[in-house]
Design a protein around this motif. Structure first.
Motif, PDB file in Angstrom:
ATOM      1  N   LEU A 192       0.831  -1.220   0.000  1.00  0.00           N
ATOM      2  CA  LEU A 192       0.000   0.000   0.000  1.00  0.00           C
ATOM      3  C   LEU A 192       0.857   1.258   0.000  1.00  0.00           C
ATOM      4  O   LEU A 192       0.591   2.210  -0.726  1.00  0.00           O
ATOM      5  N   LYS A 193       1.942   1.246   0.793  1.00  0.00           N
ATOM      6  CA  LYS A 193       2.769   2.450   0.802  1.00  0.00           C
ATOM      7  C   LYS A 193       3.537   2.621  -0.512  1.00  0.00           C
ATOM      8  O   LYS A 193       4.012   3.713  -0.810  1.00  0.00           O
ATOM      9  N   GLU A 194       3.646   1.556  -1.300  1.00  0.00           N
ATOM     10  CA  GLU A 194       4.241   1.713  -2.633  1.00  0.00           C
ATOM     11  C   GLU A 194       3.326   2.547  -3.525  1.00  0.00           C
ATOM     12  O   GLU A 194       3.781   3.438  -4.230  1.00  0.00           O
ATOM     13  N   PHE A 195       2.035   2.243  -3.460  1.00  0.00           N
ATOM     14  CA  PHE A 195       1.089   3.042  -4.243  1.00  0.00           C
ATOM     15  C   PHE A 195       1.049   4.485  -3.733  1.00  0.00           C
ATOM     16  O   PHE A 195       0.919   5.424  -4.497  1.00  0.00           O
ATOM     17  N   SER A 232       4.968   0.275   6.611  1.00  0.00           N
ATOM     18  CA  SER A 232       6.044   1.260   6.583  1.00  0.00           C
ATOM     19  C   SER A 232       5.594   2.687   6.354  1.00  0.00           C
ATOM     20  O   SER A 232       4.975   3.006   5.342  1.00  0.00           O
ATOM     21  N   GLY A 233       5.972   3.522   7.291  1.00  0.00           N
ATOM     22  CA  GLY A 233       5.781   4.960   7.107  1.00  0.00           C
ATOM     23  C   GLY A 233       7.042   5.620   6.572  1.00  0.00           C
ATOM     24  O   GLY A 233       7.012   6.761   6.123  1.00  0.00           O
ATOM     25  N   TYR A 234       8.143   4.883   6.629  1.00  0.00           N
ATOM     26  CA  TYR A 234       9.432   5.471   6.264  1.00  0.00           C
ATOM     27  C   TYR A 234       9.376   6.164   4.902  1.00  0.00           C
ATOM     28  O   TYR A 234       9.746   7.320   4.752  1.00  0.00           O
ATOM     29  N   HIS A 235       8.872   5.444   3.923  1.00  0.00           N
ATOM     30  CA  HIS A 235       8.899   5.955   2.545  1.00  0.00           C
ATOM     31  C   HIS A 235       7.882   7.060   2.322  1.00  0.00           C
ATOM     32  O   HIS A 235       8.061   7.926   1.477  1.00  0.00           O
ATOM     33  N   ALA A 248      -0.650   8.663  10.221  1.00  0.00           N
ATOM     34  CA  ALA A 248      -2.020   8.299   9.861  1.00  0.00           C
ATOM     35  C   ALA A 248      -2.060   7.343   8.671  1.00  0.00           C
ATOM     36  O   ALA A 248      -2.793   6.353   8.684  1.00  0.00           O
ATOM     37  N   PHE A 249      -1.262   7.627   7.647  1.00  0.00           N
ATOM     38  CA  PHE A 249      -1.339   6.799   6.437  1.00  0.00           C
ATOM     39  C   PHE A 249      -0.777   5.399   6.726  1.00  0.00           C
ATOM     40  O   PHE A 249      -1.283   4.401   6.198  1.00  0.00           O
ATOM     41  N   THR A 250       0.261   5.328   7.558  1.00  0.00           N
ATOM     42  CA  THR A 250       0.843   4.029   7.880  1.00  0.00           C
ATOM     43  C   THR A 250      -0.149   3.174   8.657  1.00  0.00           C
ATOM     44  O   THR A 250      -0.365   1.995   8.350  1.00  0.00           O
ATOM     45  N   PHE A 278       7.387   0.085  10.579  1.00  0.00           N
ATOM     46  CA  PHE A 278       8.683   0.672  10.218  1.00  0.00           C
ATOM     47  C   PHE A 278       8.471   2.173  10.025  1.00  0.00           C
ATOM     48  O   PHE A 278       7.768   2.586   9.112  1.00  0.00           O
ATOM     49  N   PHE A 279       9.066   2.945  10.937  1.00  0.00           N
ATOM     50  CA  PHE A 279       8.877   4.397  10.846  1.00  0.00           C
ATOM     51  C   PHE A 279      10.176   5.128  10.522  1.00  0.00           C
ATOM     52  O   PHE A 279      11.277   4.608  10.718  1.00  0.00           O
TER      53      PHE A 279
END
Lengths: 551, 321, 141
Positions: A192-195, A232-235, A248-250, A278-279
Motif C-alpha cells: 500500500l505504501k508503494e502506491f 512502513s511509514g518510512y517511505h 495516519a497513512f501508515t 517501520f517508521f
C-alpha cells in the motif's frame, strides 16, 4: 535572541546575515506545525494516566511495549546492506556475522524490486546498483551460502514481488535442511505504501493486496515466527509527508491489511502479532517522539476496541526505525553524523525495537566503510554512554510531548475518517488522495526552505562558498550485470524447461482461481523459474497498474 | 521564423517528418500570420477524417478511456491523432499537462501522435486553436482525431463541439452528474459514458441519465448511455461501435454536412469578430477613454458613446476602402 | 497580438526515467515550473529513453527535465540525448537532477547535456536556468 547571535562566531564572510532569520516565523516543526513557546498543565488537563498512557508494557502501551524496555533487551542494531551480485553481498554478510551481528537485512536492486530479470531491457544500467540482484533460487542460495538460515533472522526489503522472493528464501532454507517453521525474519511486503509513496508497484491494488493476504495466511500457518508485513511509514515520510501524515497513512495501511486478512477468513489473533511497523525518524525530536507514542496508543486502541483482538500481543505496535535519509545533505556531509544522532535519539526515546542509522553519505551513494562504522558507533554511544536507554519513556509527563502525542492521535483519527469517507485506503489511493496530501506537504517544505522559514545548515544558511559537491561515485562494475545475464542464460539452458512451463501454468491457474499463491510460487522457484518469469505470468492475469497523476 | 524556414518545415511535414509536424502544431497554436500560412498550405490535405470529442469532469477516467479507444482504432489499422487539452492556471499562466501518463506506451506507436495543449486563457479562441491543431494532425495523415478536454465550463464545451461526435464521460463518484448537468454537458453529448462502472452508484447514475434523456424531444439520434470500466477495457468495443453508429447516422441524415457547415460558419464569424475587434480596439482606445469621462460626468449614456464610436470607426473603414 | 518568439510560453517535459519511482523531486520541480508560468508535460514514472525522446518531439518542448536517483544517469542521459538528436530534436535542452557527482556531470556536459542540479538546489535556480537557456536557444543566431 541569543540563539541567533551565537552562530555569529562561526560565520564566514559568505554567510547570510542572521537578521534574515527573523523575517519569517521559524517556530514550526519540520512538518509545519506551530510550536508553542510554553506548554502548560492546561495542555494535558484531559489526560488520564491509566486510560491514555498506562505503565510501560500495559495497555494502551503509549509508554512502550515492554515493562523494562532496553534493560531487558537493547534495540536491535540492524544495518541494511546489499549490492552487486549475490556473491558480493554474501561476503559482506559473512563479514558482519563474524563480527557478532545476528540479524541480516537485505537490500535488493531495482530490477529485483520491480520483478524483472537482469536481462530484461528495463534492467539496463540498474543491475546490482542499489542492492543485490536476485533472479532465481540459485541466486538466493548463493546469497546465503555458508549462513545457516535456521539461526539468523533476515529482514528483506521487498514489496511487489515479496511473496516470490519469500518463496525463494523458504526453498533455500529447506535446501539447507532448516526447519521452515522455525525461520525468523521480516518481509517488508507493504504494497500500500508503494502506491502511496515509493511507487514500486507492479499489479493493480486489489491483486497486490491479495498477494499480501496470501503471505499473511501462509505465514500464520507455516512460518509462525516470521513477520509477514512491515507496515512502513518510512517511505511516506521520505516522499515529503508530514509527521502526522506518516503516522495516519501508515496505520490506515495497517488497518487495511487487517481488514483484508479478516475478509480472507483469518482470525485476528492468528496473524496480528506478526504485523510489525517501520517508521522514519526525522529531525524534530519532540514531534517524532510524540509520533511513536501516538502510534502505539492508536494501534492498541483499534486492535482491542475495534477489531476485538484478545491476545495482548495483537495490541502491540512493534517497530523498526530508520533515520531520515531525506534530512541528509550533500553539502558538508559530515554534519549528517550529527543529524543522524539526533534522529536516532528520537527513535530510542520513542521506544523503537530496532534501528538503522544512516551513514553520512548514505543518501548519496554506497556508504564507505568508515561511514558505516560511524553510523553503527552512533547507536552504541546512544545505548551505552548517554544514559537514555536505562529508563523507559523518559519524556512521559512532559506537557509539550504529551499534548503533542494527543494532538497527533486526534489528527490521525481525522485522517482515518476522511479515508473511510473516500471508500477506504485502496479507493483513496486510486483517486490520488494520499499522493496529493504528500505532494502538498513536500511543496510546502521546499518553499519553506527557499524562503528560509526552515533552515538547513550548509544548504540555505552557513553555506561554505565554493564547496564542491564531492559526491562519492557509485560505480558498480558493469561486469555485475553481464555476469547476472550470463548466469540467467546458463540457468535457462540447464533447467527442466517443461517443468518450468507447467509450474508457471500452475501459478496462472491459482491466480485465476484466487487460491493462495505461496504453494505454487514455492513449487515454481524450486524448478528454477525466474523472478521475471513468475511476475510476467502474473501480469498476464492481473495487468499492470498506472497511477493517477497528482502534482 | 523566416518564410523559407517555414517552407522547409512544411516540405519535411509533407514528407512525413514527425518533428516537422510537431513544429507546425506549435506555429498554429501560437497563431498569427505564420499560422495562417501553415493552414493555407495544409488545407488541401484535409479529407474530413472523423473527429471524436471526449469530455467530462476531472477524475472520471477520460485519458484511460481515450487510451483504450486509441488502441481499438490501432487494432483496426487506423492512424490516430490525439489532442489533449488541460486548463492553464489563471494565476501563474502555467499548466501541468498530464494526459500522456495514461497513454504511456502509445508514445512509441508511429501510428499515434499525442499532443498536449494548455488553454492559455484564450477566450473564445481556444476552440479554434484546438481545431487547427487537429487540422495539422489530420493533414499529417491521421485517419481519426480525438480531442480530449476537461468539461467544466463553456470554453471546454466549445472545444467539444469542434468534434463530429461528442462523448461525455461521467463516473459514479458523487456530484459528477449534477456538475455535468449544471455545466450543460448533457446538451452537447452524442454519447454518454458512465466509466468506473464497477464502483457503487454506477447503475443508479445510468438510470438517472437515461431518465433525463427520455424527457428530451424525439430526434434522429438518441444519445445512448454506456457503462465502461476503461482501466480493464470493458465496454470499449461497445463505445467504439456507438461512435461508428453515430457517424453513420450523421452521414445518413445529412447532419454531418450541416454540422461541418455550421462549424465553418462559426469559425469564419469568430475570426471576423476577432479581427474587427482587434482593429477597432486599437484604433478607438483613446476615444473610448474620452467618452468614458463624459459617461461618468453624466453627459452621455454608454449607448450614445458606443453609437458615436462605431460611426467614427465605420467611416474610417469606408475611407480606406 | 503576436508575441515575440522569445516570449512564447516555455514548454518543458518532466519525466522520471528508468525503474526508480521516487518522484518527490520531479513533482516539486514540475509544480515550480508551472508556478513560473511554464507548460509542464508530465509523463510520470518509468519512462524509457525512447519514450522520453519521442514525447519531447511530439510535444515540441523547449526543454526536457529528467529526475534520476537510481544511479543509472550515465546510461540514461546519453541515450536520451542520442535519441533526441536522431529524431531531429537537437535544439531541445536536456537538463535534470539527482545524485550525480561532479565528475559525471562534467562527462555529461561534454556530451551536450545541460546543467544538472544536485540535492539542495532551489527551484528558483532551476526556473532561472531554464528561462535563460531557452531564451538563448531561441534567439536568432
Amino acid at each position: 535572541m541569543s540563539d541567533l547571535q551565537r552562530p555569529r562566531a562561526i560565520r564566514s564572510a559568505t554567510d547570510t546575515p542572521p537578521s534574515r532569520l527573523l523575517e519569517h516565523d521559524r517556530h514550526v516543526t519540520v512538518s509545519g506545525r506551530p510550536i508553542p513557546l510554553l506548554a502548560t498543565p492546561a495542555d494535558v488537563a484531559d489526560l488520564d494516566y491509566d486510560r491514555d498512557l498506562g505503565d510501560p508494557g500495559r495497555y494502551p502501551f503509549t509508554r512502550g511495549v515492554h515493562a523494562d524496555l532496553y534493560r531487558g533487551k537493547l534495540w536491535t542494531m540492524r544495518q541494511f546492506a546489499g549490492f552487486g551480485t549475490a556473491e558480493d553481498t554474501n561476503r559482506r554478510y559473512r563479514f558482519l556475522l563474524e563480527r557478532g551481528q545476528t540479524g541480516l537485512s537485505v537490500a535488493f536492486d531495482l530490477p529485483t524490486l520491480m520483478g524483472r530479470d537482469a536481462d530484461d531491457p528495463w534492467s539496463a544500467g540498474e543491475v546490482g546498483h542499489c542492492g543485490v540482484s536476485i533472479g532465481s533460487l540459485d541466486d538466493m542460495q548463493t546469497l546465503f551460502a555458508g549462513i545457516p538460515l535456521a539461526d539468523v533472522s533476515t529482514s528483506m526489503t521487498i514489496n511487489s514481488p515479496a511473496a516470490i522472493i519469500w518463496a525463494m528464501y523458504i526453498a533455500a532454507a529447506e535446501a539447507q535442511g532448516a526447519d521452515v517453521a522455525k525461520l525468523r525474519g521480516t518481509l517488508q511486503n507493504d504494497i500500500l505504501k508503494e502506491f502511496i509513496a515509493q511507487k514500486e508497484f507492479i499489479f493493480p491494488p486489489e491483486p497486490s493486496l491479495k498477494l499480501v493476504t496470501d503471505t499473511i495466511a501462509f505465514g500464520a500457518r507455516h512460518l509462525p515466527q516470521f513477520n509477514t508485513v512491515s507496515i512502513s511509514g518510512y517511505h511516506i515520510r521520505e516522499a515529503g509527508s508530514t509527521a502526522v501524515q506518516e503516522l495516519a497513512f501508515t496505520l490506515a495501511d495497517g488497518f487495511a491489511y487487517v481488514d483484508a486478512a479478516l475478509a480472507a477468513g483469518l482470525a485476528i489473533d492468528d496473524f496480528a502479532p506478526r504485523l510489525s511497523f517501520f517508521f522514519n525518524s526525522h529531525l524534530d525530536l519532540f514531534e517524532e517522539v510524540a509520533k511513536f507514542r501516538a502510534a502505539r496508543r492508536i494501534w492498541a486502541r483499534h486492535m482491542r476496541e475495534r477489531y476485538h483482538a484478545k491476545n495482548p500481543r495483537s495490541w502491540l505496535l512493534r517497530f523498526h526505525t530508520q533515520t531520515a535519509g531525506c534530512s541528509l545533505t550533500a553539502q558538508q556531509p559530515h554534519l549528517n553524523i550529527v543529524r543522524t544522532a539526533y534522529e536516532a535519539l528520537a527513535g530510542v526515546l520513542g521506544g523503537t525495537q530496532s534501528l538503522h542509522t544512516n551513514s553520512m553519505d548514505e543518501a548519496l551513494a554506497l556508504p564507505s566503510e568508515e561511514a558505516v562504522e560511524i553510523a553503527l558507533r552512533t547507536q552504541q554511544i546512544l545505548a551505552l554512554e548517554i544514559g537514555v536507554a536505562d529508563t523507559v519513556d523518559p519524556l512521559a509527563g512532559s506537557y509539550y510531548v504529551e499534548s503533542m502525542t494527543s494532538r497527533l492521535e486526534a489528527e490521525a483519527e481525522a485522517y482515518f475518517a476522511r479515508i473511510a469517507e473516500l471508500g477506504g485506503v485502496v479507493a483513496a489511493l486510486q483517486e490520488g488522495f494520499f499522493q496529493r496530501e504528500i505532494a502538498d506537504a513536500a511543496h510546502w517544505y521546499q518553499m519553506a526552505l527557499e524562503r528560509k522559514q526552515r533552515i538547513v545548515v550548509g544548504v540555505n544558511e552557513f553555506v561554505n562558498a565554493g564547496e564542491r559537491q564531492a559526491i562519492p561515485l557509485l560505480r558498480i562494475d558493469p561486469e555485475v550485470a553481464r555476469s547476472q545475464v550470463r548466469k540467467l542464460a546458463d540457468l535457462r539452458s540447464r533447467r527442466d524447461n517443461l517443468a518450468v512451463q507447467s509450474a508457471l501454468a500452475a501459478v496462472a491457474q491459482a491466480a485465476r482461481d484466487g487460491d493462495n499463491l505461496m504453494p505454487p510460487f514455492i513449487a515454481a522457484v524450486k524448478v528454477h523459474a525466474t523472478l521475471g518469469e513468475i511476475v510476467g505470468t502474473l501480469k498476464t492475469i492481473y495487468g499492470e497498474y498506472i497511477e493517477p497523476i497528482v502534482i | 521564423m523566416l518564410g523559407t524556414d517555414l517552407d522547409r518545415i512544411i516540405a519535411a511535414f509533407t514528407a512525413g517528418d514527425r518533428r516537422a509536424a510537431s513544429r507546425l502544431i506549435s506555429v498554429v497554436e501560437n497563431g498569427g500570420a505564420e499560422a495562417e500560412a501553415v493552414l493555407e498550405a495544409l488545407y488541401p490535405a484535409l479529407n474530413g477524417a472523423p473527429r471524436l470529442g471526449v469530455t467530462g469532469p476531472p477524475g472520471v477516467g477520460k485519458s484511460t478511456l481515450v487510451d483504450a479507444l486509441v488502441r481499438g482504432e490501432r487494432r483496426a489499422g487506423r492512424r490516430v491523432g490525439v489532442v489533449a487539452v488541460d486548463p492553464t492556471s489563471p494565476f501563474t499562466g502555467g499548466a501541468v499537462l498530464g494526459d500522456r501518463v495514461r497513454m504511456g506506451d502509445l508514445t512509441l506507436d508511429s501510428g499515434v501522435f499525442i499532443r498536449s495543449m494548455a488553454t492559455r486563457g484564450r477566450l473564445g479562441g481556444l476552440a479554434r486553436a484546438t481545431k487547427e491543431v487537429a487540422d495539422v494532425l489530420e493533414a499529417f495523415g491521421h485517419d481519426v482525431l480525438v480531442i480530449e478536454t476537461v468539461g467544466v465550463g463553456q470554453t471546454e464545451m466549445d472545444i467539444a463541439t469542434a468534434a463530429d461526435t461528442v462523448v461525455v464521460v461521467l463516473s459514479p463518484e458523487s456530484g459528477d452528474a449534477i456538475q455535468a448537468m449544471k455545466a450543460g454537458l448533457m446538451e452537447v453529448a452524442d454519447i454518454l459514458v458512465v466509466n468506473k462502472a464497477d464502483r457503487p452508484g454506477a447503475d443508479q447514475l445510468v438510470r438517472t441519465l437515461e431518465a433525463d434523456l427520455a424527457m428530451r424531444p424525439a430526434a434522429v439520434w438518441r444519445p445512448p448511455v454506456l457503462a465502461t470500466i476503461a482501466s480493464q477495457g470493458e465496454g470499449i468495443a461497445d463505445l467504439a461501435a456507438a461512435v461508428g453508429r453515430h457517424h453513420q447516422s450523421l452521414q445518413r441524415s445529412g447532419d454531418l454536412a450541416t454540422r461541418r457547415l455550421e462549424r465553418a460558419r462559426g469559425e469564419i464569424m469568430a475570426i471576423l469578430r476577432d479581427r474587427l475587434w482587434q482593429r477597432a480596439r486599437g484604433q478607438l482606445a483613446a476615444d473610448v477613454s474620452a467618452w468614458s469621462e463624459r459617461v461618468v460626468a453624466g453627459r452621455a449614456t454608454p449607448y450614445a458613446a458606443a453609437r458615436a464610436l462605431l460611426a467614427a470607426f465605420l467611416e474610417s473603414v469606408e475611407d480606406k476602402a | 497580438m503576436e508575441r515575440a518568439d522569445t516570449e512564447r510560453t516555455i514548454r518543458v517535459l518532466v519525466a522520471k526515467a528508468g525503474l526508480d519511482g521516487h518522484d518527490r523531486g520531479a513533482k516539486v520541480v514540475a509544480r515550480a515550473l508551472r508556478d513560473a508560468g511554464m507548460e509542464v508535460i508530465y509523463t510520470g514514472i518509468r519512462q524509457t529513453p525512447a519514450m522520453i525522446a519521442e514525447a519531447a518531439v511530439q510535444e515540441d518542448v523547449d526543454a526536457v527535465g529528467l529526475s534520476l536517483l537510481s544511479g543509472a544517469h550515465m546510461h540514461i542521459f546519453p541515450e536520451v540525448l542520442r535519441l533526441l538528436r536522431e529524431k531531429g530534436g537537437d535544439d531541445i535542452l536536456l537538463t535534470g537532477g539527482g545524485c550525480i557527482g561532479d565528475e559525471d556531470m562534467a562527462a555529461l556536459a561534454a556530451l551536450g547535456v545541460g546543467r544538472l542540479f544536485g540535492p539542495g538546489a532551489s527551484t528558483r535556480e532551476i526556473v532561472a536556468y531554464i528561462r535563460a537557456e531557452v531564451a538563448s536557444r531561441r534567439a536568432p543566431t
